[in-house]
Structure formats: structure tokens, C-alpha cells
Design an enzyme around this catalytic site. Sequence first.
Site, PDB file in Angstrom:
ATOM      1  N   ARG A 260       0.791  -1.223   0.000  1.00  0.00           N
ATOM      2  CA  ARG A 260       0.000   0.000   0.000  1.00  0.00           C
ATOM      3  C   ARG A 260       0.826   1.277   0.000  1.00  0.00           C
ATOM      4  O   ARG A 260       0.586   2.185  -0.798  1.00  0.00           O
ATOM      5  CB  ARG A 260      -0.916   0.040   1.241  1.00  0.00           C
ATOM      6  N   THR A 261       1.773   1.357   0.906  1.00  0.00           N
ATOM      7  CA  THR A 261       2.454   2.653   1.099  1.00  0.00           C
ATOM      8  C   THR A 261       3.242   3.037  -0.149  1.00  0.00           C
ATOM      9  O   THR A 261       3.141   4.163  -0.649  1.00  0.00           O
ATOM     10  CB  THR A 261       3.375   2.589   2.340  1.00  0.00           C
TER      11      THR A 261
ATOM     12  N   LYS B   1      26.106  -3.931  -0.303  1.00  0.00           N
ATOM     13  CA  LYS B   1      27.587  -3.917  -0.290  1.00  0.00           C
ATOM     14  C   LYS B   1      28.125  -3.243   0.971  1.00  0.00           C
ATOM     15  O   LYS B   1      29.324  -3.102   1.126  1.00  0.00           O
ATOM     16  CB  LYS B   1      28.098  -3.135  -1.510  1.00  0.00           C
TER      17      LYS B   1
ATOM     18  N   ARG C 203      11.185   3.771   3.764  1.00  0.00           N
ATOM     19  CA  ARG C 203      10.766   2.772   4.761  1.00  0.00           C
ATOM     20  C   ARG C 203      12.010   1.992   5.178  1.00  0.00           C
ATOM     21  O   ARG C 203      12.790   1.564   4.315  1.00  0.00           O
ATOM     22  CB  ARG C 203       9.716   1.824   4.210  1.00  0.00           C
TER      23      ARG C 203
ATOM     24  N   HIS D 193       4.654   5.534  11.774  1.00  0.00           N
ATOM     25  CA  HIS D 193       4.200   5.438  10.378  1.00  0.00           C
ATOM     26  C   HIS D 193       3.222   6.615  10.187  1.00  0.00           C
ATOM     27  O   HIS D 193       2.013   6.434  10.105  1.00  0.00           O
ATOM     28  CB  HIS D 193       3.519   4.092  10.156  1.00  0.00           C
TER      29      HIS D 193
HETATM   30  N1   CP Z   1      -0.375  -0.191   5.802  1.00  0.00           N
HETATM   31  C1   CP Z   1       0.840  -0.395   5.263  1.00  0.00           C
HETATM   32  O1   CP Z   1       1.837   0.240   5.629  1.00  0.00           O
HETATM   33  O2   CP Z   1       0.850  -1.354   4.284  1.00  0.00           O
HETATM   34  P1   CP Z   1       2.129  -1.788   3.452  1.00  0.00           P
HETATM   35  O3   CP Z   1       3.101  -2.430   4.415  1.00  0.00           O
HETATM   36  O4   CP Z   1       1.636  -2.734   2.412  1.00  0.00           O
HETATM   37  O5   CP Z   1       2.744  -0.550   2.855  1.00  0.00           O
END
Ligand code: CP
Length: 307
Positions: A56-57, A86, A107, A135
Site C-alpha cells: 500500500r504505502t 555492499k 521505509r 508510520h
Molecule cells: N499499511 C501499510 O503500511 O501497508 P504496506 O506495508 O503494504 O505498505
Amino acid sequence: MRPRHLITAKEFASKEALNGIFESAKGMETAVAERKPLNNCAGKILATVFYEPSTRTRFSFETAMYKLGGDVITSENAAEFSSAKKGESIEDAIRVISDYADAIVLRHPSAGAAETASRASLVPVINAGSGSDEHPTQALLDLYTIEKELGKIDDLSIAFVGDLRFGRTVHSTIYLLPAYRGVKVYLISPEELQLPEEYKTYLKEHGIPFEELKDIKEAVRRVDVLSITRVQQERFASREEYEKLKGSYVIDNAVLQELKDRAIIMHPLPRIDEIAKEVDGDVRAAYFRQTKNGIYVRMALLKMILA
Ligand code: CP
């Protein structure tokens, strides 16, 4: 001048800031529905750099950028397919990418990685999940969803269910709640996955009443929002510990029968087994609508940061 990073939800913890993003997201939603061409990010490049898996993100940030007329460069598995493999440091990688892109969505499995990256970057860094820390963009889209579904956030009872210890979305959402009045929080988790003390202190300091429970049945009739998260296998030291706790809570038809007619069920997704498929068809199941809202909220954020 320091670029406009988005590292913690605390940066949005005022009604004014939240309403600004939500108004903009609503405008984006209308523009997308009307197929209105947007060019707020034309000529700009967004780098999505993911050291942890995502559906999603990453996809919603990339979709958002394309819908705003911008372009995307990506490393969807940076741990394996970037020079991190590396031995390159996150600071060096981000410093280099910040010469190629106008903003970076990051991320990373380590708490604090987004903050570290922001210090190395010449362009804005957006935290797309940093370990079990935060998040923030998910928290923003979650509140946008609640307001859209229920018409308000003030005076609601919200239950957070599941892994509250490692659940970074819950942590970020808690940082946003002081912007609203009359909110009551239920924290439902096994003992091993309780909300860390720092977030409980934050709730206390901001006068937000909360109750910690182990049994979902004790809260389900009382809440307006039932927000559940998965138990995250990747955060446990051993498979045995994870196996012991997974499946602690399941939302199924029996839970639905107890839930208010006007309540909503939310989940940042992915789900494993904590929401039965039989729930998907119920009008109160808001999690796929929530996912879609991610595009509009992230469009609003990219416009704010880049345009
Ligand atoms: N909700 C969420 O962060 O989903 P993903 O890990 O798929 O990005």
C-alpha cells in the site's frame, strides 16, 4: 535551509494542520473522481526507497506522484538491490539519492532511520515506516478515513486492538489524538504486546482517557472505531513467540453482532487472520476504503511538500 521533512506525526498534531491536509485530500479526491489533470508536481521526481516490504504505502505514494504529474524512481527492495547490500550506510545512500530526486519516501526496519536520513538529505524525507517506531502518513490517512466515514473525530471511542507494542501506525495515531476533544481510547492487546509506556504517558499528559483490556468483548459494544493490526512476525526474535501470540484477536461475524450499527472496522493492512473474510461484505468494514484514501492523503502531502 532545512527541507520540509515528515518524520513524526507530532508535526501534524494540531486541528489546523490536520484540517489543512484533510481539506487538500478531499480536493484531490474530487479532482481524481472528475478525471481532472493535475500538475502540482510536474517536473519533480520522487524517490521511493523501501528497505522493508510494502504494497500500500509504496504503490499509493507512487500513484499519488503520477496523478500529480510527477515522476518516480524506486528501490522496492533496497536491502537487497541497492548498495546497502555492499555495506553502504543509510546516510551515504540518502545523501546520493537526494541529488537525484526532489523528495524521498523512506521505509526502513530501524527506529530512528527516517530521522537519520533526514539529517543526511538535501531534499525532504517522508517517513513511510521506521521500525516499530512510527508510520505518520498511515496515521493521517486513518484519521481522514474516520472523519470521512463518521463525520467527526471529536467525542468518539476508538479501540486499538492487537500488536500495540510494535504497531507503528498506532504510535503515530496516538500523537495526533490531542487535536480532538472528547476522544476515549481502548487499548486491547495481549500482555506481551501492550502499548509502550512512552505512548501511555503521552496520552496521560494530553488528558486523553484510556483503558487497557485483554478481552475484545469488553469494548466492542462501546466503540465507534474498532481498529485492529496484525501481530508482526518480523518484529519477534523467535518464531515460537510469534506463534504464541498470533491469532490473539479475530474479528468475525460474532464480533460484528456486538458492534454498533454506525461503528467502523479499520485495519492498516496487510491482514493475516485477524479479520475473517466473512466481515468484508459488511458495510462497517472500512479497511479497503481506508486503503484507497491513502492515495488522496499522500497526494495532499506531496503537494504540500513539493509543489
Ligand atoms: N499499511 C501499510 O503500511 O501497508 P504496506 O506495508 O503494504 O505498505
